[in-house]
Scaffold this motif. Structure first.
Motif, PDB file in Angstrom:
ATOM      1  N   GLU A  73      24.970  -8.312  19.423  1.00  0.00           N
ATOM      2  CA  GLU A  73      25.684  -9.001  18.353  1.00  0.00           C
ATOM      3  C   GLU A  73      24.987 -10.281  17.918  1.00  0.00           C
ATOM      4  N   ASP A  74      24.289 -10.946  18.846  1.00  0.00           N
ATOM      5  CA  ASP A  74      23.674 -12.225  18.483  1.00  0.00           C
ATOM      6  C   ASP A  74      22.468 -12.072  17.554  1.00  0.00           C
ATOM      7  N   LEU A  75      22.028 -10.844  17.285  1.00  0.00           N
ATOM      8  CA  LEU A  75      20.990 -10.646  16.269  1.00  0.00           C
ATOM      9  C   LEU A  75      21.572 -10.718  14.859  1.00  0.00           C
ATOM     10  N   ARG A  76      22.897 -10.599  14.773  1.00  0.00           N
ATOM     11  CA  ARG A  76      23.611 -10.725  13.494  1.00  0.00           C
ATOM     12  C   ARG A  76      22.991  -9.834  12.408  1.00  0.00           C
ATOM     13  N   ILE A  77      22.923  -8.563  12.742  1.00  0.00           N
ATOM     14  CA  ILE A  77      22.434  -7.548  11.813  1.00  0.00           C
ATOM     15  C   ILE A  77      23.600  -6.644  11.446  1.00  0.00           C
ATOM     16  N   THR A  78      23.893  -6.552  10.164  1.00  0.00           N
ATOM     17  CA  THR A  78      24.966  -5.683   9.686  1.00  0.00           C
ATOM     18  C   THR A  78      24.451  -4.263   9.590  1.00  0.00           C
ATOM     19  N   CYS A  79      25.078  -3.339  10.300  1.00  0.00           N
ATOM     20  CA  CYS A  79      24.653  -1.940  10.294  1.00  0.00           C
ATOM     21  C   CYS A  79      25.540  -1.126   9.356  1.00  0.00           C
ATOM     22  N   HIS A  82       6.638 -16.270   2.368  1.00  0.00           N
ATOM     23  CA  HIS A  82       5.945 -16.071   1.088  1.00  0.00           C
ATOM     24  C   HIS A  82       6.928 -15.856  -0.056  1.00  0.00           C
ATOM     25  N   THR A  83       8.021 -15.151   0.213  1.00  0.00           N
ATOM     26  CA  THR A  83       8.980 -14.810  -0.843  1.00  0.00           C
ATOM     27  C   THR A  83      10.208 -15.708  -0.876  1.00  0.00           C
ATOM     28  N   SER A  84      10.491 -16.419   0.216  1.00  0.00           N
ATOM     29  CA  SER A  84      11.749 -17.179   0.364  1.00  0.00           C
ATOM     30  C   SER A  84      12.961 -16.270   0.204  1.00  0.00           C
ATOM     31  N   ALA A  85      12.859 -15.045   0.731  1.00  0.00           N
ATOM     32  CA  ALA A  85      13.942 -14.066   0.609  1.00  0.00           C
ATOM     33  C   ALA A  85      15.209 -14.567   1.292  1.00  0.00           C
ATOM     34  N   ARG A  86      16.350 -14.230   0.689  1.00  0.00           N
ATOM     35  CA  ARG A  86      17.643 -14.560   1.286  1.00  0.00           C
ATOM     36  C   ARG A  86      18.268 -13.350   1.981  1.00  0.00           C
ATOM     37  N   ARG A  87      17.744 -12.146   1.658  1.00  0.00           N
ATOM     38  CA  ARG A  87      18.292 -10.934   2.268  1.00  0.00           C
ATOM     39  C   ARG A  87      17.166 -10.013   2.679  1.00  0.00           C
ATOM     40  N   GLU A 111      20.338 -13.062   5.580  1.00  0.00           N
ATOM     41  CA  GLU A 111      21.231 -11.909   5.710  1.00  0.00           C
ATOM     42  C   GLU A 111      20.384 -10.685   6.034  1.00  0.00           C
ATOM     43  N   ILE A 112      20.753  -9.943   7.061  1.00  0.00           N
ATOM     44  CA  ILE A 112      20.006  -8.753   7.452  1.00  0.00           C
ATOM     45  C   ILE A 112      20.940  -7.552   7.459  1.00  0.00           C
ATOM     46  N   VAL A 113      20.538  -6.510   6.756  1.00  0.00           N
ATOM     47  CA  VAL A 113      21.300  -5.264   6.697  1.00  0.00           C
ATOM     48  C   VAL A 113      20.400  -4.134   7.182  1.00  0.00           C
ATOM     49  N   LEU A 114      20.895  -3.365   8.129  1.00  0.00           N
ATOM     50  CA  LEU A 114      20.178  -2.194   8.629  1.00  0.00           C
ATOM     51  C   LEU A 114      20.894  -0.939   8.168  1.00  0.00           C
TER      52      LEU A 114
END
Length: 222
Positions: A123-129, A68-73, A106-109
């Motif tokens: 690691e394969d979820l590629r989430i930056t903590c 819906h938003t086409s979010a990049r992050r 891009e995903i940031v937790l």
């Protein structure tokens, strides 16, 4: 009919979505809090028979708002996982499949209290903590709500809800967004989570979340 709410806060424009997320269009960023993936599995580990469907429903809802938003992050304000006992291959397989469908995202937790006890993410979820407060534009992103003199705080942790009642004694309680002077509190994104009633100040703004609508009830705050 769908009803989002757009407002000015922290010197920028935010949109509150009924999927329990905040959309920051200027930075193509979506914020959610407290998905608690694996909570159902943790309950079953404790001998409580609950179905393993909540993470699938929540990932489908997350896909919907990303489309819906086409979010990049995507910024997750803590408690991505619920508990170490909730880690299982079924949940991680669903997360990996979902991640592959959003490979460019891009995903940031921002680490929450449950994340600190749940173990390292694959690691394969590629989430930056990251640890909070994590600065992003005019905001400081964190899990536990705490005022910050330097920036407006976006937080989760509380799973806020608010109740309304009429003169006949009919009442309704729903998850909500809670805006105070320096803190924006998001409702829990996870569908298998409880809520905690808030007591807003008269100057606060409260937005109830329904199935397909966000409705401001600040005028009813006492």
């Amino acid at each position: 009919m769908r009803n989002d709410v757009t407002l000015e806060w922290g010197g920028t424009t935010l949109t509150l979505l009924p999927e329990r997320a905040v959309w920051w269009a200027a930075e193509s960023t979506l914020f959610i809090a407290d998905p608690h993936f694996g909570k159902a599995a943790a309950f079953r580990f404790a001998g409580i028979p609950v179905p393993e469907t909540s993470h699938e429903d929540d990932l489908e809802r997350l896909t919907h708002i990303l489309t819906h938003t086409s979010a990049r992050r995507l910024v997750i304000l803590g408690d991505f996982l619920h508990a170490k006992t909730g880690r299982n291959e079924s949940m991680f397989a669903a997360l990996r499949t979902w991640r592959e469908s959003h490979a460019a995202l891009e995903i940031v937790l921002v680490e929450g209290n449950h994340d600190r006890r749940s173990g390292t993410l694959p690691e394969d979820l590629r989430i930056t903590c990251v640890k909070g407060p994590w600065p992003l534009g005019p905001f400081h992103c964190r899990h536990e709500p705490q005022e910050d003199a330097e920036a407006v705080v976006l937080a989760g942790h509380i799973h806020p809800s608010y109740g309304l009642s009429d003169r006949l004694g009919t009442s309704v309680r729903a998850p909500c967004f809670h805006f105070s002077a320096r803190v924006v509190l998001l409702p829990a994104f996870g569908s298998f989570t409880g809520t905690h009633g808030i007591r807003p100040a008269a100057t606060d703004r409260v937005f109830l979340v329904g199935t397909d609508a966000v409705i401001e009830v600040s005028g009813a705050v006492k």
